[in-house]
Scaffold this active site. Structure first.
Site, PDB file in Angstrom:
ATOM      1  N   GLY B  24     -10.520  -4.019 -14.520  1.00 26.73           N
ATOM      2  CA  GLY B  24     -10.467  -3.946 -13.069  1.00 26.73           C
ATOM      3  C   GLY B  24     -10.199  -2.523 -12.643  1.00 26.73           C
ATOM      4  N   GLY B  26      -9.055  -0.156  -9.040  1.00 26.72           N
ATOM      5  CA  GLY B  26      -8.672  -0.151  -7.643  1.00 26.72           C
ATOM      6  C   GLY B  26      -8.467   1.266  -7.157  1.00 26.72           C
ATOM      7  N   GLY B  27      -7.996   1.385  -5.938  1.00 25.37           N
ATOM      8  CA  GLY B  27      -7.818   2.698  -5.358  1.00 25.37           C
ATOM      9  C   GLY B  27      -6.737   3.490  -6.071  1.00 25.37           C
ATOM     10  N   GLU B  28      -5.689   2.792  -6.533  1.00 27.65           N
ATOM     11  CA  GLU B  28      -4.540   3.481  -7.113  1.00 27.65           C
ATOM     12  C   GLU B  28      -4.629   3.628  -8.618  1.00 27.65           C
ATOM     13  OE1 GLU B  28      -0.489   2.486  -4.810  1.00 27.65           O
ATOM     14  OE2 GLU B  28      -1.381   0.879  -5.996  1.00 27.65           O
ATOM     15  N   GLY B  29      -5.285   2.661  -9.279  1.00 27.62           N
ATOM     16  CA  GLY B  29      -5.295   2.693 -10.734  1.00 27.62           C
ATOM     17  C   GLY B  29      -6.281   1.698 -11.311  1.00 27.62           C
ATOM     18  N   VAL B  31      -7.002  -1.400 -14.389  1.00 30.05           N
ATOM     19  CA  VAL B  31      -6.314  -2.437 -15.163  1.00 30.05           C
ATOM     20  C   VAL B  31      -7.033  -2.617 -16.494  1.00 30.05           C
ATOM     21  CG1 VAL B  31      -5.601  -4.851 -15.214  1.00 30.05           C
ATOM     22  CG2 VAL B  31      -5.525  -3.571 -13.070  1.00 30.05           C
ATOM     23  N   LYS B  44      -1.592  -1.920 -16.014  1.00 33.31           N
ATOM     24  CA  LYS B  44      -2.164  -1.123 -14.934  1.00 33.31           C
ATOM     25  C   LYS B  44      -1.747   0.326 -15.161  1.00 33.31           C
ATOM     26  CE  LYS B  44      -2.060  -0.358  -9.931  1.00 33.31           C
ATOM     27  NZ  LYS B  44      -1.911  -0.980  -8.613  1.00 33.31           N
ATOM     28  N   ASP B 146       2.373  -6.394   2.334  1.00 27.76           N
ATOM     29  CA  ASP B 146       0.918  -6.363   2.509  1.00 27.76           C
ATOM     30  C   ASP B 146       0.305  -7.712   2.133  1.00 27.76           C
ATOM     31  OD1 ASP B 146      -1.706  -5.620   2.815  1.00 27.76           O
ATOM     32  OD2 ASP B 146      -1.822  -4.543   0.909  1.00 27.76           O
TER      33      ASP B 146
END
Lengths: 227, 674
Positions: B24, B26-29, B31, B44, B146
């Protein structure tokens, strides 16, 4: 002349409403006004078609964007509504052919009308929506009256009814585009339509995750524009 | 496939952690899987170095980790370092597989695709499990912050898991580690105007998101603040939330907002649930602890679950038993929506019977003829004097034409020379006078021509209306449309039946496949197939005898020819153990998969057919009605036109025609002509 319009309307309407009930996600409308004048023939139109296909592909592979982003296609030279506002699962390969002149004024006016109609449908069906985006892509200068269209763009922008972006290709008349679009028009680097549509789908995907309101968050046009 | 980081990472106790493939991003990191594969833990790794406070937050979270949190979320179980004693660059968390984001559950289209078996009980259960998950998070003092449609996952047993836990708000003593993100659709009105989320979030804020998601699950994906707004300006969702415009609430009219068409109201849930929604979405909810908490939600949904009833007309419909009738039947009927996929049939109508309805509708038959020629009229007598004036006029015009003819002959033969100019001009003037002098009849002629024109115009108008509304064109157009729909319906039905037939034919194959699927590779007793080899086989997805095929074994480097053949022989041996059971019939699940594929295709056709038949009935009724109501008016116009034509006839002839007519009158007895 069969005058059964009274009967036709109520029968036609619920179909749209069913779509909205099946998928009540807020909508993120995007209208593409595509120049198909003679000068786009050959490589440019091929690249444009390929770019659009990739655009739909990208949207289809995103489970939220496929429910939220609605794309309508209108080509000009002559003005044709190729696809009404639809989510990407109803993709329709436009296979644009370049011939004819550049009735830019007419296409902008009709495009703005199309947006207006779609917004009314959203409202009537209780569907929230993001501010619509209009992208005008042209490689020439208008061959018809465009001043009234420019006025409509200014009016729509100031009322926050939509955001209008102009993309100039090759020998596009950037001076006139500047007079039509409130936002600074952007020049496409060569024929980087694919890069442009990649950027657009990314922008639409993130917009469809933001909040249905009037804020516009576009990433800088990197990789395809001459900035 | 993503590149695999070669360097190992270290957990807090200094153990080496080897990452597998990226699963996976995402914007931050990103997986990653953890090697050896199939462990229930993933990692992650952040793209960028973390601020000290964020590192500290992760350490606190891993220290606070417990079984309860792990059972409902991807809670950080341990931090990861790139080098021993270095900064925190990532964390370990439980692996969550075979879950889908909650928006695929509450949105009907995606639900039918990804959760074809889900009925209303499933939706209620998902909402209840969601409340349970929130309850656990809040119990340990955390705040989600969130809440959104993408970081809450649901599986096909309606279990709920929370992901992206590293953004949760964490409290340690008097220090607060913020959740700095949020999505407007799930953000409560009281903090909606904040530009950033560097602020304390409370459970009451989370409970807004919980209530929104519960509403979306119970009300087919509708957002509580998205409705038909009666104001003229745009009403973005954010603004609607900020102004507490709950479209389904008891105060909705005062808020100028109404539920959208084809939606259901709060009446489909028990008053207890409706009460929770009212308080969650009203101004009162914005007060500290003003909204129902996760516990209250759990209780209310638990009680709803115990009060569900199955619809007698459609077994897939389950609904709150406090209702007098099935609300889903009604909604499906009025909207044409397909809310739930049926488990036992692809259609609710009987095509044969529907088509009998079409045949039973009486054909309107050809339109009765109405025409001015049906009406015989005698011309209105001319006022005295006018008749003679007409005769005079005709005579004058006859004379005029005769003179022109003579002159033409003279000109032709060159008889007119210069000395004849004056007499010639005189003759021209006489002719002009003969022609142009209006005479006493002109006014009457004008009047009658006016009458004729308006009679003709009106007749034309009414005749068109008559043909359009009393004619049978619309009826047959509709019949043709229905015929087309019937064809479509039959085609889909045929395909479905063909699918069933194929299923029946392949029962044996399928039974055998299922049989082999139950034989784990672990039970393989071939001596050379060691435990190590078995785990290699499993890692490439060969887990049962059913997976052992030549094709699938080909690409595995650890297998030589003999080993491959031994494995295949093992499979054949297992196949020999299989006993076909002809009484078992087709597997229900297979039939259901087929139903779930064809039902959504058939539904729109079914809807168009049913509505089309009703429309045909209406068209037929309208035609019959119009034939009686319109007829007098159309006939009146026909009669008026016939009259106006006869009246004008006396003026409408040129002198030659009049002469010709006189002659004709001698030869044929006088007859009526138009």
């Amino acid at each position: 002349m069969i005058d059964d319009t009274d009967d036709m309307l109520p029968d036609q309407q619920p179909l749209g409403a069913v779509t909205f009930a099946e998928n009540p996600e807020p909508r993120c409308p995007c209208l593409l006004l595509l120049d198909t004048s003679g000068s786009m023939a050959g490589q440019p139109i091929t690249e444009l078609n390929a770019g659009i296909r990739e655009f739909y592909n990208e949207l289809q592979n995103d489970s939220l964007a496929i429910k939220r982003v609605e794309v309508a296609l209108m080509s000009f030279g002559p003005v044709r509504l190729i696809s009404e506002f639809n989510t990407a699962d109803c993709f329709f390969d436009p296979q644009l052919v370049a011939d004819g002149d550049t009735p830019m004024g007419e296409t902008i006016r009709k495009g703005i009308d199309l947006i207006k109609t779609r917004k009314e449908q959203y409202r009537a069906n209780g569907i929230s929506f993001y501010r619509p985006w209009i992208f005008l892509i042209t490689d020439g200068a208008p061959t018809d009256e465009w001043q009234s269209a420019a006025a409509m763009v200014r009016e729509g922008e100031s009322a926050k009814s939509f955001a209008f972006f102009a993309i100039g290709v090759h020998k596009a008349d950037m001076k006139i585009l500047k007079q039509i679009s409130v936002r600074e028009p952007v020049k496409l680097q060569g024929l980087k339509f694919r890069e442009f549509f990649q950027w657009l789908s990314n922008s639409m995907k993130s917009a469809s995750r933001s909040n249905p309101g009037d804020r516009i968050q576009l990433s800088p046009p990197l990789g395809w524009s001459e900035i | 496939m993503a590149s695999v980081p070669l360097k190992p990472f270290f957990d807090s106790s200094g153990n080496r952690i080897h990452l597998g493939k990226k699963i996976g991003s995402g914007g931050e990191g990103d997986v990653f899987e953890i090697l050896p594969a199939h462990s229930n833990v993933v990692a992650k790794i952040y793209h960028k170095p973390l601020e000290e406070s964020k590192q500290e937050k992760l350490r606190l979270m891993t220290r606070g980790c417990n079984e309860e949190l792990k059972s409902i979320s991807a809670w950080p179980t341990d931090v990861l370092h790139a080098r021993e004693g270095g900064p925190v660059v990532g964390f370990l968390m439980p692996k969550i597989s075979d879950y889908e984001p909650v928006h695929k559950v509450y949105g009907p289209t995606h639900r039918k695709e990804h959760f074809p078996h889900a009925d209303y009980r499933f939706l209620v259960r998902a909402a209840k499990n969601l409340a349970a998950a929130f309850f656990v998070i809040h119990k340990f003092g955390y705040v989600i912050g969130d809440v959104n449609e993408g970081n809450i996952l649901v599986n096909n047993e309606a279990c709920v898991r929370l992901i992206d836990c590293d953004s949760f708000q964490v409290r340690a003593g008097d220090r607060l580690y913020y959740c700095e993100v949020g999505v407007a659709q799930f953000t409560p009105p009281e903090i909606l105007s904040t530009k950033h989320f560097k602020m304390e979030r409370t459970a009451n804020h989370d409970n807004f998101g919980l209530s929104i998601l519960s509403f979306q699950l119970l009300f087919f994906g509708r957002h509580p603040y998205s409705g038909v707004y009666s104001g003229t300006e745009d009403m973005p969702l954010e603004k609607s939330i900020a102004e507490f415009r709950f479209a389904y609430g008891k105060n909705s009219a005062r808020k100028s907002i109404a539920p959208p068409p084809n939606s259901v109201g709060l009446s489909v849930v028990p008053a207890q649930v409706a009460g929770l929604l009212e308080s969650a979405f009203s101004e009162a909810g914005a007060r500290p602890e003003g909204r129902p908490g996760a516990g209250e939600w759990w209780d209310a949904l638990e009680s709803l679950e115990s009060r569900m009833r199955r619809c007698s007309a459609d077994s897939v419909h389950t609904y709150y038993s406090g209702l007098s009738a099935c609300p889903w039947c009604r909604l499906e009927e009025t909207s044409g929506l397909l809310l739930f996929l049926s488990v036992d049939r692809i259609t609710k109508i009987d095509l044969q019977r529907e088509w009998q309805k079409v045949e039973a509708i009486a054909r309107p038959g050809p339109i009765p003829l109405v025409s001015p020629s049906n009406f015989l009229h005698r011309a209105t007598p001319l006022p005295p004097g006018i008749g003679r004036a007409i005769d005079m006029r005709n005579f004058r015009q006859f004379m005029g034409i005769s003179i022109i003819a003579i002159l033409a002959v003279l000109v032709l033969f060159g008889a007119i020379t210069e000395e004849f100019t004056v007499p010639f001009l005189t003759v021209v003037v006489i002719v002009a006078v003969l022609f142009l002098y209006p005479g006493a009849a002109a006014a009457e002629k004008r009047r009658r021509r006016g009458n004729l024109e308006s009679a003709r115009y009106l007749w034309d108008l009414w005749n068109r209306k008559w043909i359009a509304e009393a004619g049978d064109a619309a009826f047959f157009a509709q019949v043709n449309q229905l015929r087309e729909l019937k064809g479509k319906y039959e085609k889909i039905d045929r395909e479905y039946r063909a699918g069933l037939l194929t299923l029946e034919r392949s029962i044996k194959d399928r039974q055998q496949k299922k049989f082999l699927e139950r034989i784990s590779i672990d039970t393989c007793t071939v001596p050379r197939v060691t435990g190590g080899l078995k785990s290699i086989l499993k890692s490439v997805g060969i887990a049962t005898a059913a997976d052992v095929t030549r094709n699938r074994l080909l690409g595995i480097p650890q297998l030589d020819n003999t080993l491959t053949n031994e494995l295949l022989a093992w499979r054949e041996k297992m196949e020999r153990n299989f006993l076909f059971d002809p009484t078992q019939g087709v597997d229900r699940a297979d039939v259901q998969a087929l139903i779930h594929r064809y039902q959504p295709l058939l539904k729109p056709v079914e809807r168009d057919l049913v509505q089309g038949i009703q429309r045909l009935q209406r068209i037929q009724g309208d035609i019959v009605k119009k034939r009686t109501t319109l007829r007098p008016a159309v006939e009146k116009r026909a009669r008026e036109l016939a009259q106006a034509e006869v009246d004008y006839e006396v003026f409408s002839r040129t002198p030659e025609e009049l002469i010709a007519r006189e002659i004709e009158g001698f030869i044929f007895p006088r007859r009526k002509s138009r």
